[in-house]
Design a protein around this motif. Structure first.
Motif, short mmCIF file in Angstrom:
data_model
loop_
_atom_site.label_atom_id
_atom_site.label_comp_id
_atom_site.label_asym_id
_atom_site.label_seq_id
_atom_site.Cartn_x
_atom_site.Cartn_y
_atom_site.Cartn_z
N ALA A 141 0.83 -1.20 0.00
CA ALA A 141 0.00 0.00 0.00
C ALA A 141 0.87 1.25 0.00
O ALA A 141 0.61 2.20 -0.74
CB ALA A 141 -0.94 0.00 1.20
N THR A 142 1.89 1.26 0.84
CA THR A 142 2.82 2.40 0.92
C THR A 142 4.24 1.85 1.01
O THR A 142 4.79 1.73 2.11
CB THR A 142 2.51 3.29 2.14
N PRO A 143 4.82 1.51 -0.13
CA PRO A 143 6.18 0.94 -0.09
C PRO A 143 7.20 1.93 0.44
O PRO A 143 7.17 3.10 0.08
CB PRO A 143 6.47 0.58 -1.55
N ASP A 144 8.08 1.44 1.30
CA ASP A 144 9.14 2.28 1.84
C ASP A 144 10.45 1.51 1.81
O ASP A 144 10.47 0.30 1.64
CB ASP A 144 8.80 2.75 3.26
N LEU A 145 11.54 2.24 1.97
CA LEU A 145 12.86 1.63 1.85
C LEU A 145 13.16 0.63 2.97
O LEU A 145 13.88 -0.35 2.75
CB LEU A 145 13.94 2.71 1.78
N VAL A 178 11.14 4.06 -10.71
CA VAL A 178 10.70 4.42 -9.37
C VAL A 178 11.51 5.60 -8.87
O VAL A 178 12.59 5.90 -9.38
CB VAL A 178 10.84 3.23 -8.37
N ASP A 179 10.97 6.24 -7.84
CA ASP A 179 11.66 7.32 -7.15
C ASP A 179 11.68 6.95 -5.68
O ASP A 179 10.63 6.56 -5.12
CB ASP A 179 10.91 8.64 -7.37
N THR A 180 12.83 7.04 -5.04
CA THR A 180 12.93 6.66 -3.63
C THR A 180 13.23 7.83 -2.71
O THR A 180 13.61 7.63 -1.56
CB THR A 180 14.01 5.57 -3.44
N GLY A 204 12.46 8.35 1.43
CA GLY A 204 12.34 7.04 2.07
C GLY A 204 11.18 6.19 1.56
O GLY A 204 10.99 5.07 2.00
N ARG A 205 10.41 6.73 0.66
CA ARG A 205 9.28 5.98 0.06
C ARG A 205 9.67 5.51 -1.33
O ARG A 205 10.51 6.12 -1.99
CB ARG A 205 8.06 6.88 -0.06
N THR A 262 11.00 -1.44 4.35
CA THR A 262 10.35 -2.69 3.96
C THR A 262 11.10 -3.34 2.80
O THR A 262 11.28 -4.56 2.77
CB THR A 262 8.87 -2.44 3.59
N VAL A 263 11.54 -2.52 1.86
CA VAL A 263 12.34 -3.02 0.73
C VAL A 263 13.57 -3.75 1.25
O VAL A 263 13.91 -4.84 0.78
CB VAL A 263 12.71 -1.86 -0.22
#
Length: 188
Positions: free
Chosen positions: A6-10, A31-33, A36-37, A12-13
């Motif tokens: 739902a809300t990918p973040d670094l 993608v753009d990180t 932190g997202r 969790t990655v």
């Protein structure tokens, strides 16, 4: 599997062990990180990633995500999406998630979670009738009369041949009265 978040973040990655893949995707402009997202450059990129997964791959990805996301509600949702049949533990997590999101005012989501909890509750689980009542009540609060009626019909089906506990029968009758009152008010 990042596309299923739902809300990918670094963080969790990193727990998923796919940091290298995300870095390559960022280098390609997918993608753009920043912040932190993980944000996909276009929604179709994430949709295409999910569409490529077979149902069994999707279930395995959800099962993995259920173990690494921090949010208990999201973990319950991923566990539910990984389920292939009734699962009492997952149903319990979902009904808890329904209560949590309902307390924050997300009644539509709560109703969906509760209905899914009912579908994942084994027929012989003592909690089934109470979960049906919770799902019916949340559907009513969300204004979904069809889902409310479906849950009340499910309660009747489950109760067929056996008596409901008094507190469950009371909750059912109270909800039926609210539905009737609401329907009467709507006709005026």
């Amino acid at each position: 599997s990042v596309a299923l978040l739902a809300t990918p973040d670094l963080a969790t990655v990193a727990r998923l062990g796919v940091t290298d893949a995300i870095e390559r995707a960022e280098a390609e402009g997918l993608v753009d990180t920043s912040g932190g997202r993980v944000r996909f450059a276009h929604p179709l990129f994430s949709a295409a990633m999910v569409a490529r997964l077979t149902p069994s791959q999707r279930r395995r990805a959800h099962a993995r995500l259920a173990t690494v996301v921090d949010d208990p509600t999201q973990a319950a949702v991923h566990a539910a999406r990984a389920a292939v049949g009734p699962d009492a533990a997952v149903a319990r997590r979902l009904i808890d998630a329904a209560g949590s999101v309902a307390s924050r005012g997300a009644i539509d989501n709560a109703a969906d979670f509760a209905e899914l909890a009912v579908r994942l509750t084994p027929e012989d689980d003592d909690a089934l009738t109470q979960r049906i009542i919770v799902a019916a009540e949340l559907a009513f609060q969300a204004g979904d009369t069809d889902a409310t009626a479906a849950m009340l019909a499910e309660l009747e089906r489950v109760a067929e041949g056996g008596a409901l506990p008094a507190h469950t029968r009371y909750a059912e009758q109270l909800l039926r009265a609210k539905v009737e009152f609401s329907a009467g008010s709507a006709r005026r």
